[in-house]
Design an enzyme around this catalytic site. Structure first.
Site, short mmCIF file in Angstrom:
data_model
loop_
_atom_site.label_atom_id
_atom_site.label_comp_id
_atom_site.label_asym_id
_atom_site.label_seq_id
_atom_site.Cartn_x
_atom_site.Cartn_y
_atom_site.Cartn_z
N HIS A 1 211.81 -69.99 10.56
CA HIS A 1 212.98 -69.46 9.94
C HIS A 1 214.05 -70.52 10.12
CE1 HIS A 1 212.15 -64.97 11.96
NE2 HIS A 1 211.00 -65.83 11.36
N GLU B 1 217.01 -70.64 11.14
CA GLU B 1 217.81 -71.02 12.40
C GLU B 1 216.95 -72.18 13.05
OE1 GLU B 1 217.23 -68.02 11.56
OE2 GLU B 1 218.31 -66.69 12.59
#
EC number: 3.5.4.33
Length: 162
Positions: free
Chosen positions: A56, A58
């Site tokens: 992801h 992040e």
């Protein structure tokens, strides 16, 4: 919440990361990690190209920032991400000791900050994350909707005859 000019500047950089993801056929989600006004980590969604559910935006940005410091602790940092972090990413943000999270659009299906769970508000955790959402939410939501509309229309087109 009132966002600052710096918040807007760094979210624009996260949006640039999201656009890079979209150009690579990935869901357009981007993130940047900021320390003392400087971007020290960048990332965009790479689940398909990285062949990993863990890639992801992040997580990629946190890993990049950790390399910058040579440490996993990002306790003086802020994370700007275009979409509300999921439960996995919210957990990683807590473990990395990120101080602030600013996100764009809410994520009603997987959001781990305000939509499905309030992970950052769990009182028994040993680290508190300050957070705010909604910065450029309409623009980011439109970018995501356009991406998925393009994907759906490509799947519905008949194969060409050669």
């Amino acid at each position: 919440m009132t966002f600052t000019a710096d918040d807007e500047k760094f979210m624009r950089l996260a949006i640039e990361q999201a656009k890079l993801a979209g150009e690579e056929g990935e869901v357009p989600i981007g993130a940047v990690v900021v320390y003392n006004g400087e971007v020290i980590g960048r990332g965009f969604n790479r689940k398909n190209s990285g062949r990993s559910a863990l890639k992801h935006a992040e997580i990629v940005a946190i890993e990049d920032a950790s390399k910058h410091f040579g440490d996993w602790r990002l306790d003086e940092c802020s994370l700007y991400v275009t979409l509300e972090p999921c439960l996995m990413c919210a957990g990683a943000i807590i473990h990395a000791r990120v101080r602030n999270v600013i996100f764009g659009a809410a994520e009603p299906k997987f959001g781990g900050v305000v939509s499905l769970a309030n992970t950052f508000d769990i009182e028994k955790l040993n680290h508190r994350v300050n957070y705010a959402g909604g910065l450029f939410a309409d623009e980011i939501s439109l970018m995501l909707k356009d991406f998925f509309k393009t994907i759906r229309s490509a799947k519905s087109r008949p194969l060409s005859q050669t």
